[in-house]
Design a protein around this motif. Structure first.
Motif, PDB file in Angstrom:
ATOM      1  N   PHE A   1      11.920   3.500  -7.019  1.00  0.00           N
ATOM      2  CA  PHE A   1      11.093   2.250  -6.739  1.00  0.00           C
ATOM      3  C   PHE A   1       9.442   2.931  -7.049  1.00  0.00           C
ATOM      4  O   PHE A   1       9.336   3.575  -6.822  1.00  0.00           O
ATOM      5  N   ASP A   2       9.375   1.693  -8.122  1.00  0.00           N
ATOM      6  CA  ASP A   2       7.727   2.493  -8.733  1.00  0.00           C
ATOM      7  C   ASP A   2       7.187   0.778  -7.375  1.00  0.00           C
ATOM      8  O   ASP A   2       6.425   0.085  -8.044  1.00  0.00           O
ATOM      9  N   LEU A   3       6.149   1.735  -6.681  1.00  0.00           N
ATOM     10  CA  LEU A   3       5.405   1.536  -5.906  1.00  0.00           C
ATOM     11  C   LEU A   3       4.123   0.686  -6.618  1.00  0.00           C
ATOM     12  O   LEU A   3       3.257   0.232  -6.042  1.00  0.00           O
ATOM     13  N   ASP A   4       3.518   1.938  -7.134  1.00  0.00           N
ATOM     14  CA  ASP A   4       2.550   1.298  -7.825  1.00  0.00           C
ATOM     15  C   ASP A   4       2.520   0.464  -8.746  1.00  0.00           C
ATOM     16  O   ASP A   4       1.288  -0.596  -8.888  1.00  0.00           O
ATOM     17  N   ASN A   5       3.716  -0.124  -9.557  1.00  0.00           N
ATOM     18  CA  ASN A   5       3.258  -1.081 -10.396  1.00  0.00           C
ATOM     19  C   ASN A   5       3.862  -2.647  -9.817  1.00  0.00           C
ATOM     20  O   ASN A   5       3.980  -3.581 -11.134  1.00  0.00           O
TER      21      ASN A   5
ATOM     22  N   PRO B   1       0.409  -1.221   0.077  1.00  0.00           N
ATOM     23  CA  PRO B   1      -0.271   0.046   0.400  1.00  0.00           C
ATOM     24  C   PRO B   1       0.798   1.342   0.350  1.00  0.00           C
ATOM     25  O   PRO B   1       1.778   0.804   0.895  1.00  0.00           O
ATOM     26  N   VAL B   2       0.622   1.601  -0.866  1.00  0.00           N
ATOM     27  CA  VAL B   2       2.152   3.560  -1.320  1.00  0.00           C
ATOM     28  C   VAL B   2       0.811   4.878   0.301  1.00  0.00           C
ATOM     29  O   VAL B   2      -0.178   4.855  -0.295  1.00  0.00           O
TER      30      VAL B   2
END
Length: 114
Positions: free
Chosen positions: A95-99, A60-61
């Protein structure tokens, strides 16, 4: 001597194969530990967020706000995260936490720019 090395190599491969085969899906702990260092109030309790997720799950972002700064992403490299100038040359992508799902234990550092 070469036969000895080949024998050791075969034994190591066999042990590795046994480890993989013996790990039943129900028995393997696939928990990943994630630490998000927010860098909002460095050194203050609550500046780090801790998560436990199963391997392959999304994290969770959190919505973060730091007065006078704009959030510029999560980085695995603390030196990059500590560079607060917008024109800085950044060697690593955020770092792409969404994807990107989490598969390993990781510490991510928030980067803020003025």
């Amino acid at each position: 001597m070469k036969k000895l090395y080949n024998g050791i190599y075969v034994c190591i491969l066999a042990l590795m194969l046994l480890c993989v085969i013996s790990c039943d899906d129900d028995d393997c702990d696939r928990t990943c530990f994630v630490t998000l260092v927010c860098n909002i109030n460095s050194g203050v309790e609550g500046d780090e967020l801790y998560y436990e997720v199963q391997a392959g799950e999304m994290l969770p972002v959190p919505e973060l706000v730091k007065e006078g700064y704009e959030f510029a992403g999560w980085y695995t490299d603390q030196a990059t995260a500590n560079n607060h100038t917008a024109s800085a040359t950044i060697k690593f992508e955020p770092f792409d936490l969404d994807n990107i799902p989490i598969y390993l234990d990781v510490v991510l550092y928030a980067r803020w720019i003025k």
